[in-house]
Design a protein around this motif. Structure first.
Motif, PDB file in Angstrom:
ATOM      1  N   PHE A  60      96.891-138.262  26.835  1.00 24.74           N
ATOM      2  CA  PHE A  60      95.574-138.834  26.539  1.00 24.74           C
ATOM      3  C   PHE A  60      95.696-140.338  26.306  1.00 24.74           C
ATOM      4  O   PHE A  60      94.924-141.129  26.849  1.00 24.74           O
ATOM      5  N   ASN A  61      96.659-140.720  25.477  1.00 27.32           N
ATOM      6  CA  ASN A  61      96.800-142.137  25.131  1.00 27.32           C
ATOM      7  C   ASN A  61      97.168-142.979  26.345  1.00 27.32           C
ATOM      8  O   ASN A  61      96.735-144.129  26.450  1.00 27.32           O
ATOM      9  N   CYS A  62      97.949-142.423  27.267  1.00 24.55           N
ATOM     10  CA  CYS A  62      98.276-143.162  28.503  1.00 24.55           C
ATOM     11  C   CYS A  62      97.022-143.300  29.373  1.00 24.55           C
ATOM     12  O   CYS A  62      96.788-144.354  29.971  1.00 24.55           O
ATOM     13  N   ILE A  63      96.219-142.252  29.445  1.00 17.89           N
ATOM     14  CA  ILE A  63      95.005-142.315  30.277  1.00 17.89           C
ATOM     15  C   ILE A  63      94.036-143.356  29.714  1.00 17.89           C
ATOM     16  O   ILE A  63      93.444-144.144  30.444  1.00 17.89           O
ATOM     17  N   LEU A  64      93.917-143.362  28.379  1.00 13.69           N
ATOM     18  CA  LEU A  64      92.969-144.280  27.729  1.00 13.69           C
ATOM     19  C   LEU A  64      93.492-145.709  27.650  1.00 13.69           C
ATOM     20  O   LEU A  64      92.724-146.630  27.379  1.00 13.69           O
ATOM     21  N   GLY A  65      94.799-145.885  27.831  1.00 12.39           N
ATOM     22  CA  GLY A  65      95.378-147.239  27.746  1.00 12.39           C
ATOM     23  C   GLY A  65      95.848-147.601  26.350  1.00 12.39           C
ATOM     24  O   GLY A  65      96.184-148.754  26.083  1.00 12.39           O
ATOM     25  N   ILE A  66      95.895-146.625  25.444  1.00 15.91           N
ATOM     26  CA  ILE A  66      96.335-146.900  24.071  1.00 15.91           C
ATOM     27  C   ILE A  66      97.841-147.136  24.049  1.00 15.91           C
ATOM     28  O   ILE A  66      98.329-147.983  23.314  1.00 15.91           O
ATOM     29  N   ILE A  67      98.568-146.374  24.856  1.00 15.51           N
ATOM     30  CA  ILE A  67      99.979-146.702  25.074  1.00 15.51           C
ATOM     31  C   ILE A  67     100.193-146.844  26.583  1.00 15.51           C
ATOM     32  O   ILE A  67      99.526-146.161  27.370  1.00 15.51           O
ATOM     33  N   ARG A  89      88.891-150.264  30.014  1.00  6.99           N
ATOM     34  CA  ARG A  89      88.697-148.897  30.509  1.00  6.99           C
ATOM     35  C   ARG A  89      87.434-148.304  29.888  1.00  6.99           C
ATOM     36  O   ARG A  89      86.665-147.613  30.543  1.00  6.99           O
ATOM     37  N   ALA A  90      87.211-148.610  28.587  1.00  7.37           N
ATOM     38  CA  ALA A  90      86.015-148.104  27.905  1.00  7.37           C
ATOM     39  C   ALA A  90      84.765-148.687  28.550  1.00  7.37           C
ATOM     40  O   ALA A  90      83.780-147.980  28.785  1.00  7.37           O
ATOM     41  N   SER A  91      84.813-149.973  28.894  1.00 10.54           N
ATOM     42  CA  SER A  91      83.621-150.595  29.468  1.00 10.54           C
ATOM     43  C   SER A  91      83.353-150.043  30.875  1.00 10.54           C
ATOM     44  O   SER A  91      82.229-150.104  31.364  1.00 10.54           O
ATOM     45  N   LEU A  92      84.374-149.466  31.509  1.00 11.43           N
ATOM     46  CA  LEU A  92      84.173-148.862  32.834  1.00 11.43           C
ATOM     47  C   LEU A  92      83.774-147.387  32.739  1.00 11.43           C
ATOM     48  O   LEU A  92      83.632-146.714  33.745  1.00 11.43           O
TER      49      LEU A  92
END
Ligand SMILES: Nc1ncnc2c1ncn2[C@@H]1O[C@H](COP(=O)(O)OP(=O)(O)OP(=O)(O)O)[C@@H](O)[C@H]1O
Ligand SMILES: [Mg+2]
Length: 265
Positions: A60-67, A89-92
């Motif tokens: 999940f964190n890799c998909i969201l860009g957190i890590i 990523r959130a803005s997209l």
């Protein structure tokens, strides 16, 4: 079909909203994700299950860009977001809920929704908000009200979140993600700590999302009953690798899945 648009690779003519392509991640010497791939179509709910420590939250964190992933690609609605930060990523169109609650104490459910919606629409002036003149518009109030209704939060709308039950807190998180009108909604164990009625609300919300045909969701869930009811596809992650993927009934009948995940053959 691939097009090159100002240096970005844009894939068009597909209904795939999220594509995870061969994601690897190591922590120290340990391989936590060993080449994970899957894709989720518009209107689809993708269920991700697997034993504790399998790597679900890390994925999940890799998909969201957190890590950052060590390698692999994340494609969001045709756009390669692998090197983009979380906010981009959130803005997209990527939204999430957390495995543990992440709410602001002192704020009510209604305020959480108003703030999230305002930031999402960028129609507030930060200065006006800071000096207390950022009164919610009629549209913001209506949006918040309908999300409160959808998630059964009307009775607690104006109660500070720290005195709410865990179940209500979780519903506030979901409502906050939902009000962002995400194209991809990522949920890490949304039903944990909820009773049957509250879990039912989440299932209803996911069915609405599927019905709207605009978004998709990825849901990590230990409640297999719930996940098999809402997910069109299920994948099982074990020790950082997908060991099975497909329709819920087939996946859960797979002998390898039963051995590693359910402890039965
Ligand atoms: N920041 C980190 N540094 C080092 N190791 C980590 C880190 N985050 C996670 N891990 C390790 O990676 C493995 C996968 O953890 P992760 O939290 O992704 O599993 P999970 O499938 O979400 O488990 P659960 O079902 O318990 O939530 C675990 O062995 C964990 O200890
Ligand atoms: Mg986890």
């Amino acid at each position: 079909m691939e097009q090159h648009d100002r240096g970005r690779t844009v894939t068009s003519g597909t209904s795939t909203l999220l594509e995870v392509d061969s994601v690897y991640k190591r922590f120290g010497g340990l391989e936590i994700l060993g080449g994970v791939s899957f894709s989720v179509e518009r209107g689809e709910i993708f269920g991700l299950v697997g034993p504790n420590g399998a790597g679900k939250t890390t994925l999940f964190n890799c998909i969201l860009g957190i890590i950052p992933a060590d390698s692999g690609r994340i494609i969001l609605d045709g756009e390669d977001v692998s090197r983009m930060p979380v906010w981009k990523r959130a803005s997209l169109g990527m939204a999430r809920t957390f495995q543990r609650l992440e709410l602001f104490s002192g704020m009510t459910p209604r305020e959480h929704l108003l703030v999230a919606y305002r930031v999402h629409k960028r129609n507030g002036s930060i200065f006006r908000d800071l000096i207390g003149h950022g009164i919610p518009t009629r549209e913001e109030q209506e949006r918040a009200e309908s999300a409160l209704e959808l998630f059964g939060l009307v009775d607690v709308a104006d109660t500070p979140v720290e005195v709410l039950s865990l179940g209500h807190g979780r519903l506030v998180e979901l409502a906050r993600a939902f009000i962002l009108e995400p194209s991809v909604l990522m949920m890490d164990e949304p039903s944990s700590g909820l009773d049957a009625a509250e879990t039912g609300r989440i299932s209803d919300m996911l069915n609405n999302l599927r019905g709207s045909g605009r978004s998709c969701a990825v849901i990590v869930e230990h409640d297999l009953d719930m996940v098999t009811k809402v997910a069109s596809q299920i994948a099982v992650l074990n020790a950082g690798k997908m060991i099975a993927q497909g329709a819920a009934r087939e996946v859960l009948a797979d002998p390898e899945v039963r051995r590693v995940y359910l402890g039965t053959v």
